[in-house]
Design an enzyme around this catalytic site. Sequence first.
Site, PDB file in Angstrom:
ATOM      1  N   ASP A 138      46.912  19.722 -71.114  1.00  0.00           N
ATOM      2  CA  ASP A 138      48.009  19.163 -70.143  1.00  0.00           C
ATOM      3  C   ASP A 138      47.849  19.727 -68.867  1.00  0.00           C
ATOM      4  O   ASP A 138      47.148  20.811 -68.653  1.00  0.00           O
ATOM      5  CB  ASP A 138      49.306  20.021 -70.744  1.00  0.00           C
ATOM      6  CG  ASP A 138      50.598  19.272 -69.814  1.00  0.00           C
ATOM      7  OD1 ASP A 138      50.598  18.236 -69.549  1.00  0.00           O
ATOM      8  OD2 ASP A 138      51.407  20.295 -69.764  1.00  0.00           O
ATOM      9  N   ARG A 139      48.389  19.222 -67.746  1.00  0.00           N
ATOM     10  CA  ARG A 139      48.390  19.988 -66.267  1.00  0.00           C
ATOM     11  C   ARG A 139      49.382  20.956 -66.214  1.00  0.00           C
ATOM     12  O   ARG A 139      49.100  21.945 -65.813  1.00  0.00           O
ATOM     13  CB  ARG A 139      48.300  18.715 -65.437  1.00  0.00           C
ATOM     14  CG  ARG A 139      48.013  19.331 -63.846  1.00  0.00           C
ATOM     15  CD  ARG A 139      48.150  18.111 -62.975  1.00  0.00           C
ATOM     16  NE  ARG A 139      49.386  18.189 -62.475  1.00  0.00           N
ATOM     17  CZ  ARG A 139      50.037  18.063 -61.270  1.00  0.00           C
ATOM     18  NH1 ARG A 139      49.050  17.738 -60.322  1.00  0.00           N
ATOM     19  NH2 ARG A 139      51.230  17.854 -60.824  1.00  0.00           N
ATOM     20  N   ASP A 140      50.525  20.454 -65.808  1.00  0.00           N
ATOM     21  CA  ASP A 140      51.919  21.354 -65.580  1.00  0.00           C
ATOM     22  C   ASP A 140      52.156  22.396 -66.708  1.00  0.00           C
ATOM     23  O   ASP A 140      52.477  21.914 -67.814  1.00  0.00           O
ATOM     24  CB  ASP A 140      52.936  20.527 -65.155  1.00  0.00           C
ATOM     25  CG  ASP A 140      52.726  19.514 -63.983  1.00  0.00           C
ATOM     26  OD1 ASP A 140      51.555  19.527 -63.205  1.00  0.00           O
ATOM     27  OD2 ASP A 140      53.346  18.565 -63.844  1.00  0.00           O
ATOM     28  N   THR A 151      48.080  14.073 -68.885  1.00  0.00           N
ATOM     29  CA  THR A 151      49.452  14.159 -68.436  1.00  0.00           C
ATOM     30  C   THR A 151      50.488  13.117 -67.833  1.00  0.00           C
ATOM     31  O   THR A 151      50.097  12.090 -67.487  1.00  0.00           O
ATOM     32  CB  THR A 151      49.088  15.098 -66.979  1.00  0.00           C
ATOM     33  OG1 THR A 151      50.363  15.642 -66.406  1.00  0.00           O
ATOM     34  CG2 THR A 151      48.189  14.273 -65.958  1.00  0.00           C
ATOM     35  N   ASN A 152      51.666  13.472 -68.156  1.00  0.00           N
ATOM     36  CA  ASN A 152      52.819  12.705 -67.718  1.00  0.00           C
ATOM     37  C   ASN A 152      53.079  13.090 -66.256  1.00  0.00           C
ATOM     38  O   ASN A 152      53.271  14.223 -66.172  1.00  0.00           O
ATOM     39  CB  ASN A 152      53.947  12.803 -68.666  1.00  0.00           C
ATOM     40  CG  ASN A 152      53.980  12.316 -70.019  1.00  0.00           C
ATOM     41  OD1 ASN A 152      53.078  11.611 -70.279  1.00  0.00           O
ATOM     42  ND2 ASN A 152      54.849  12.813 -70.809  1.00  0.00           N
ATOM     43  N   CYS A 163      50.125   9.295 -67.501  1.00  0.00           N
ATOM     44  CA  CYS A 163      50.855   8.055 -67.325  1.00  0.00           C
ATOM     45  C   CYS A 163      51.834   8.314 -66.131  1.00  0.00           C
ATOM     46  O   CYS A 163      52.483   9.321 -65.893  1.00  0.00           O
ATOM     47  CB  CYS A 163      51.783   8.362 -68.520  1.00  0.00           C
ATOM     48  SG  CYS A 163      53.242   7.318 -68.720  1.00  0.00           S
ATOM     49  N   CYS A 202      51.695   5.133 -73.275  1.00  0.00           N
ATOM     50  CA  CYS A 202      51.029   6.264 -72.584  1.00  0.00           C
ATOM     51  C   CYS A 202      51.580   7.350 -72.380  1.00  0.00           C
ATOM     52  O   CYS A 202      51.230   8.479 -72.475  1.00  0.00           O
ATOM     53  CB  CYS A 202      50.274   5.620 -71.484  1.00  0.00           C
ATOM     54  SG  CYS A 202      51.116   5.283 -70.068  1.00  0.00           S
ATOM     55  N   LYS A 226      53.278  10.802 -72.960  1.00  0.00           N
ATOM     56  CA  LYS A 226      53.446  11.774 -74.279  1.00  0.00           C
ATOM     57  C   LYS A 226      55.159  11.886 -74.439  1.00  0.00           C
ATOM     58  O   LYS A 226      55.780  11.887 -73.475  1.00  0.00           O
ATOM     59  CB  LYS A 226      53.030  13.016 -73.889  1.00  0.00           C
ATOM     60  CG  LYS A 226      51.429  13.027 -73.753  1.00  0.00           C
ATOM     61  CD  LYS A 226      50.757  14.079 -73.217  1.00  0.00           C
ATOM     62  CE  LYS A 226      51.267  14.763 -71.765  1.00  0.00           C
ATOM     63  NZ  LYS A 226      50.613  15.885 -71.375  1.00  0.00           N
ATOM     64  N   ASP A 233      51.852  22.814 -73.754  1.00  0.00           N
ATOM     65  CA  ASP A 233      53.208  24.000 -73.905  1.00  0.00           C
ATOM     66  C   ASP A 233      53.699  23.856 -75.339  1.00  0.00           C
ATOM     67  O   ASP A 233      53.386  22.778 -75.988  1.00  0.00           O
ATOM     68  CB  ASP A 233      54.165  23.237 -73.062  1.00  0.00           C
ATOM     69  CG  ASP A 233      53.750  23.095 -71.397  1.00  0.00           C
ATOM     70  OD1 ASP A 233      52.944  22.353 -71.093  1.00  0.00           O
ATOM     71  OD2 ASP A 233      54.367  24.090 -70.793  1.00  0.00           O
TER      72      ASP A 233
END
Length: 141
Positions: A7-9, A48-49, A87, A97, A99, A124
């Site tokens: 995940d990114r954030d 990532t969203n 996404c 797409c 999550k 997370d």
Amino acid sequence: MKAVFLDRDGTIGETGGGIHPFKFSTYKFSPKSIKALNELGLKVFLFTNQTRVGRGFFTEQELLKRFQMMEEDLAKQSAYLNGIFYCPHKPNEGCQCQKPNIGLLLEAQKKHNLNLNECYVVGDTGSSDMIAADRAGIKKC
């Protein structure tokens, strides 16, 4: 092929509470961690969203530019991503797409010939990342 989805954030870095993509900063440990995965021969993907695109806070082009900057930062420490899957849709838009749906994972599976049962998700705790991993049969970290 084994792979790790990050995940990114909150996993690779943080936005510092800002909504603009250029507020994102990579955690100091992330490049070394990604490089270690690269050296193990694992494919490493960002998933990532980015609902702020769909909500009009910034454009998809601005987001892509920030992804490019992040990849350049990783490359300075000999780390790299094998792909970025994101996404850009609004929350609850009904796309497959976003999550915790598994569309991003299925897209990566198809594009990179992955066996999802041999893959890992790092995200997370208790988040949509972990729910997506469960739904796709992927191991969680």
